[in-house]
Design an enzyme around this catalytic site. Structure first.
Site, PDB file in Angstrom:
ATOM      1  N   TYR A 268      16.587  12.452 -19.245  1.00  0.00           N
ATOM      2  CA  TYR A 268      17.117  11.646 -18.152  1.00  0.00           C
ATOM      3  C   TYR A 268      18.342  12.338 -17.574  1.00  0.00           C
ATOM      4  O   TYR A 268      18.881  13.247 -18.200  1.00  0.00           O
ATOM      5  CB  TYR A 268      17.396  10.197 -18.580  1.00  0.00           C
ATOM      6  N   HIS A 318      19.662  16.470 -21.268  1.00  0.00           N
ATOM      7  CA  HIS A 318      19.692  16.773 -19.848  1.00  0.00           C
ATOM      8  C   HIS A 318      19.268  18.215 -19.596  1.00  0.00           C
ATOM      9  O   HIS A 318      19.511  19.087 -20.413  1.00  0.00           O
ATOM     10  CB  HIS A 318      21.095  16.562 -19.296  1.00  0.00           C
TER      11      HIS A 318
END
Ligand SMILES: *[C@@H]1O[C@H](CO)[C@@H](O)[C@H](O)[C@H]1NC(C)=O
Ligand SMILES: *[C@@H]1O[C@H](CO)[C@@H](O)[C@H](O)[C@H]1NC(C)=O
Ligand SMILES: *[C@@H]1O[C@H](CO)[C@@H](O)[C@H](O)[C@H]1NC(C)=O
Ligand SMILES: *[C@@H]1O[C@H](CO)[C@@H](O)[C@H](O)[C@H]1NC(C)=O
Ligand SMILES: *[C@@H]1O[C@H](CO)[C@@H](O)[C@H](O)[C@H]1NC(C)=O
Length: 342
Positions: A268, A318
């Site tokens: 995410y 990430h």
């Protein structure tokens, strides 16, 4: 007076465009028969292009020198969706199934409380009437600085420049005290989640980025009886944030950032990247400070002395490279300005 003058101007231009279109059609038709040494078709075309530009200018999306929505870029238009609302309000406090299922898995909770009950309780406690914030206007010029936490802010002397912006966004543990010449002292909005919380000034709007239902419950708890002191790590039991200024990042918007802007790279988006896209939707001009590595290629926070910490890159959650590529591309199509330190 103004609306009338505007209307007659519009009528006049429309009539003019109509005449030009007819003329260029006729010229196009006759051109195959009569060949002229001067090219009226070309002249008419150029004239109509000028008129189009004028029309566009009179309807500028904002009153800044440059407006995000004014620079043309097919790459940007493929990703940007103007209808997406960046924060939760009482009007839109509902998460569609598809986004909800994705969001629930980000930081899986064992026995989550109901989202609907939680949001209801949340907004009975905290104002959710922020709709006006995202209304655009051609007379508005909202200049925003998004200040990341990169070590490239060190010795940058960006402080004064950062403080001239209408909105100054900061995030996570970022301090300003002691770093003012490089990072500035003004903060209007601060992005946090329970595990990254730091005390904020009375005038600062806290923007909670919720990664789980417990995060929303934590805000209520931390402002009332302080029953929650632990998520996956210990979190502050009580906070002093100004309750009337708290905002919540919309989980549906988070999914939009992930799908449209990151094309599902990483698990995410990072807080930094979420803040950048948030600003694109709220502001007319966006300047980015403190993103990326420092001049020696190190990834660390500006307040840390260990330049090889590289916290951001090595989380595995990430995709820092992809996020950095998108950020640079935004700058290359003139949607943001990227200040990389000096
Ligand atoms: C933009 O978002 C809205 C609301 O989620 C959606 O209905 C619409 O299809 C999207 N538009 C584009 C061009 O993706
Ligand atoms: C929350 O309420 C909406 C209707 O307002 C409903 O469609 C949705 O299924 C509910 N979500 C959950 C998780 O109960
Ligand atoms: C604290 O407040 C929450 C929410 O208002 C409530 O559900 C809970 O029972 C309270 N806990 C205590 C120990 O008072
Ligand atoms: C959190 O609260 C529980 C129960 O009230 C307590 O046992 C625990 O020691 C607290 N933990 C921290 C880190 O304060
Ligand atoms: C981003 O990645 C694409 C594809 O790998 C590449 O062509 C492009 O040059 C990169 N852009 C920047 C600004 O790094």
């Amino acid at each position: 007076m103004m609306p009338l003058r505007n209307r007659s101007l519009k009528m006049f231009t429309l009539a003019l465009l109509f005449i030009i279109t007819i003329t260029s059609f006729l010229l196009n038709y006759t051109n195959s028969i009569v060949s002229t040494s001067w090219d009226p078709k070309q002249i008419a075309y150029q004239f109509s292009e000028q008129v189009k530009k004028l029309l566009k200018y009179s309807r500028r999306p904002c009153s800044c020198n440059t407006c995000i929505l004014e620079q043309t870029s097919a790459w940007f238009d493929e990703r940007f969706n103007i209808t997406m609302q960046p924060f939760l309000t009482t009007q839109n406090a509902f998460i569609p199934q598809e986004s909800y299922r994705w969001w629930l898995k980000l930081q899986g909770e064992r026995s989550p409380k109901g989202i609907n009950e939680t949001l209801q309780e949340f907004f009975s406690f905290i104002p959710g009437d922020w709709e006006h914030l995202s209304e655009r206007s051609s007379s508005r010029c909202r200049r925003c600085a998004v200040v990341g936490n990169s070590g490239n802010l060190r010795r940058s002397q960006y402080g004064q420049e950062i403080d001239t912006h209408d909105f100054v966004f900061r995030m996570n543990k970022a301090p300003t005290v002691g770093f003012e010449p490089d990072v500035g002292s003004k903060t209007t909005h601060h992005f946090v989640y329970p595990e990254s919380y730091r005390e904020l000034g009375e005038e600062v709007s806290m923007i909670l980025i919720p990664f789980k239902i417990l995060d929303l419950r934590w805000v209520i708890s931390a402002l009332t009886n302080g029953t929650i002191n632990h998520t996956y790590i210990p979190v502050p039991r009580k906070i002093k944030a100004n309750k009337d200024k708290i905002m919540v990042y919309h989980p549906t918007f988070m999914k939009y950032v992930y799908d449209n802007w990151l094309q599902r790279h990483g698990r995410y988006p990072s807080t930094g990247f979420l803040s950048i896209i948030f600003a694109l939707h709220l502001c007319d001009e966006v300047d980015l400070y403190g993103f990326g590595a420092d001049s020696k290629g190190n990834w660390h926070h500006y307040w840390e002395n260990n330049p090889s910490a590289g916290a951001f890159r090595q989380t595995g959650v990430h995709d820092g490279d992809f996020e950095s590529n998108v950020t640079h591309t935004l700058a290359s199509v003139a949607k943001v300005r990227l200040f990389k330190g000096r």
